[in-house]
Scaffold this active site. Structure first.
Site, PDB file in Angstrom:
ATOM      1  N   ASP A 124       0.797  -1.236   0.000  1.00 53.89           N
ATOM      2  CA  ASP A 124       0.000   0.000   0.000  1.00 53.89           C
ATOM      3  C   ASP A 124       0.832   1.291   0.000  1.00 53.89           C
ATOM      4  OD1 ASP A 124       0.632  -0.356   2.642  1.00 53.89           O
ATOM      5  OD2 ASP A 124      -1.420  -0.428   3.393  1.00 53.89           O
ATOM      6  N   LYS A 249      12.117  -5.842   7.975  1.00 52.61           N
ATOM      7  CA  LYS A 249      11.641  -7.227   7.839  1.00 52.61           C
ATOM      8  C   LYS A 249      12.871  -8.151   7.787  1.00 52.61           C
ATOM      9  CE  LYS A 249       8.019  -4.695   6.244  1.00 52.61           C
ATOM     10  NZ  LYS A 249       8.067  -3.226   6.155  1.00 52.61           N
ATOM     11  N   HIS A 441      -7.647   2.954   7.839  1.00 53.68           N
ATOM     12  CA  HIS A 441      -7.549   1.896   8.852  1.00 53.68           C
ATOM     13  C   HIS A 441      -6.674   2.294  10.039  1.00 53.68           C
ATOM     14  CE1 HIS A 441      -4.326   1.395   5.945  1.00 53.68           C
ATOM     15  NE2 HIS A 441      -3.630   0.720   6.837  1.00 53.68           N
TER      16      HIS A 441
HETATM   17  N1  F0G Z   1       7.094  -3.068   0.896  1.00 53.23           N
HETATM   18  C1  F0G Z   1       6.508  -4.113   1.514  1.00 53.23           C
HETATM   19  C2  F0G Z   1       6.302  -5.402   0.767  1.00 53.23           C
HETATM   20  C3  F0G Z   1       6.077  -3.974   2.847  1.00 53.23           C
HETATM   21  O1  F0G Z   1       5.478  -5.010   3.448  1.00 53.23           O
HETATM   22  C4  F0G Z   1       6.280  -2.749   3.516  1.00 53.23           C
HETATM   23  C5  F0G Z   1       5.849  -2.565   4.909  1.00 53.23           C
HETATM   24  C6  F0G Z   1       6.911  -1.693   2.830  1.00 53.23           C
HETATM   25  C7  F0G Z   1       7.312  -1.897   1.519  1.00 53.23           C
HETATM   26  C8  F0G Z   1       7.169  -0.362   3.475  1.00 53.23           C
HETATM   27  O2  F0G Z   1       8.219  -0.467   4.358  1.00 53.23           O
HETATM   28  O3  F0G Z   1       7.240   0.027   6.599  1.00 53.23           O
HETATM   29  O4  F0G Z   1       9.703   0.184   6.194  1.00 53.23           O
HETATM   30  O5  F0G Z   1       8.184   1.873   5.241  1.00 53.23           O
HETATM   31  N2  F0G Z   1       5.089  -3.388   5.507  1.00 53.23           N
HETATM   32  C9  F0G Z   1       4.672  -3.335   6.892  1.00 53.23           C
HETATM   33  C10 F0G Z   1       3.674  -4.424   7.142  1.00 53.23           C
HETATM   34  C11 F0G Z   1       4.243  -2.001   7.372  1.00 53.23           C
HETATM   35  O6  F0G Z   1       3.108  -4.446   8.259  1.00 53.23           O
HETATM   36  O7  F0G Z   1       3.458  -5.284   6.282  1.00 53.23           O
HETATM   37  P1  F0G Z   1       8.339   0.468   5.677  1.00 53.23           P
END
Ligand code: F0G
Length: 468
Positions: A124, A249, A441
């Protein structure tokens, strides 16, 4: 030995505060039935996200003292850059404070209004950063291969390029693993074929690498067992022009990210915006100690013992929920287990927010915090007409922080989900009483709908599982 154990032991622990159901009911009301508004200390098991919630190793913590906090040219940057270059093969590496900053800077440099960026599914914030440049983010997921439901649909990509022309596509992406589509991996075969297709049209490929190690592990387990994880990673990134990474992650770090690329000219143009908004290119919004932790974390995330434990612990949770008939997306990826809330609560319509109703029920039952990925997250209210759009899937994500929870924590989660499943027909839907214009959300407030049994007053029969 058949038993797979956590390849680590605890040296420091963080106490969990226990709450009563009454206390949770009060907290939930105060939070407007939105779990983002809860105080984290009122949560017993926090499965809201796997992002920035990893437990760091003693090796990582020890790097805190080694961190070089010089403004320019700190030695921590060079250790960080060398690791990224060695593992992913890119010459140019720019640190940023987290993944979305990488998105903002990269798309700001490459994407123009009216253009298109393609992907298996954009996360998103990725989508929002493309759209904020006036371009469109287009998803082409391909769920035809059960083991690799994160694949991109190559025929659809080719058709799109043929119809719109190369000049309307400044870059193309793939998200590994595909978080928004259930955390599913893409296969090596699919990634290589996609890269070749883009190359034949001279379109650069950038990888959203947030969970690259988990994707590589699933390729090893399901497609190419003869290759090492590192070989698979190298084959994936070799065919790309660059990547964006949220190190929160598979960097096993609590903060951080980076952009990496091959072209010096692109790197130079990104640096201008980096200096303006994040910081000098050798720290990019991070302290030297963060850079040290990420460098170490990336290597730890590629260890076979760690990835095997990660796979087995996620499977443990998913298999027991499957056995109890709880409808899940199967097979699970590594970073989360996704419950199909539409099947779990078939008596609730999408506008009655079944995913959020389930999230609230899990919190009330056992203090577990999960995340809705459905109509609350992706639906919209038309400000003029008040009409609501709904989302095509109503999911609840149980995201699994890395190296944090043990098997007994998962047993607790399984018991709670099963208890809620047993009384699912009594769960009420929710209505939104307050919401912002975008990303609702995070801050919307809701209340229970007293009489929301619109289709039927109970659930009968099994609700089997479904494939991704
Ligand atoms: N790309 C993916 C696939 C992600 O899952 C996220 C973040 C981001 C980019 C953005 O990274 O949070 O370091 O700015 N996902 C978190 C989640 C927030 O809960 O899945 P970020």
């Amino acid at each position: 030995m058949k038993t797979v154990i956590e390849p680590f032991r605890a040296k420091v622990i963080e106490s969990i505060k226990f709450t009563t159901e009454e206390e949770r009911e009060t907290a939930l009301k105060l939070a407007g039935y939105n779990l983002f508004h809860l105080k984290a200390e009122d949560v017993i098991i926090d499965l809201l996200t796997d992002s920035g919630t990893s437990a760091m190793s003693s090796e990582q913590w020890s790097r805190l003292m080694v961190g070089d906090e010089s403004y320019a040219g700190c030695s921590s940057y060079f250790r960080f850059k060398d690791t990224v270059s060695k593992v992913l093969g890119f010459e140019h590496v720019l640190p940023v404070h987290q993944g979305r900053a990488a998105e903002r800077i990269l798309f700001g440099a490459l994407v123009k209004p009216g253009q298109h960026v393609l992907s298996n599914t954009h996360f998103d914030t990725t989508r929002a950063n493309i759209e904020s440049n006036g371009a469109q983010a287009i998803d082409f997921p391909d769920s035809g291969n059960r083991e690799f439901c994160g694949n991109i649909d190559l025929r659809a990509v080719k058709r799109f390029i043929d119809e719109h022309g190369r000049s309307s596509i400044p870059l193309s992406m793939i998200t590994l693993t595909n978080n928004s589509a259930g955390g599913q991996p893409a296969s090596l075969e699919n990634i290589l074929a996609y890269a070749a297709l883009l190359k034949s049209h001279d379109i650069p490929l950038f990888i959203d690498a947030a969970r690259f190690a988990e994707n590589a592990w699933l390729i090893k387990r399901r497609e190419r067992p003869e290759l090492s994880v590192l070989d698979i990673v190298r084959q994936i990134f070799e065919v790309s022009d660059g990547c964006m990474m949220s190190a929160k992650k598979d960097g096993l770090s609590n903060m951080g990210g980076f952009i990496a690329c091959r072209e010096a000219d692109l790197c130079d143009s990104l640096k201008q915006n980096l200096i303006l908004t994040e910081g000098f290119p050798t720290y990019g919004g991070l302290s030297g100690r963060d850079l040290e932790c990420i460098a170490r974390g990336i290597n730890e995330a590629l260890e076979d013992e760690y990835l095997l434990y990660r796979e087995k612990s996620t499977l443990y949770l998913a298999q027991r929920l499957n056995d109890a008939g709880v409808p899940l997306i199967n097979p699970p990826g590594l970073h989360a287990v996704y419950i199909d809330a539409a099947k779990f609560l078939p008596h609730l319509e999408p506008r009655e927010l079944p995913g959020q109703a389930l999230v609230c029920a899990l919190y009330l039952e056992a203090g577990i915090r999960a995340c809705e990925i459905g109509t609350l997250m992706f639906g919209r209210r038309d400000l003029q007409s008040g009409a609501e759009t709904t989302h095509s899937a109503e999911l609840v994500r149980l995201a699994l922080p890395r190296r944090v929870y043990s098997q007994s924590h998962y047993d607790y989660v399984i018991e709670a989900v099963c208890n809620v499943f047993d009384r699912r027909s009594f769960l009420k839907g929710l209505r939104i009483v307050q919401q912002p214009e975008c990303l609702r959300h995070f801050s919307a407030r809701m209340e229970p709908i007293e009489n929301s049994f619109t289709h039927q007053s109970g659930v009968s029969g099994g609700v089997g599982n479904y494939e991704c």
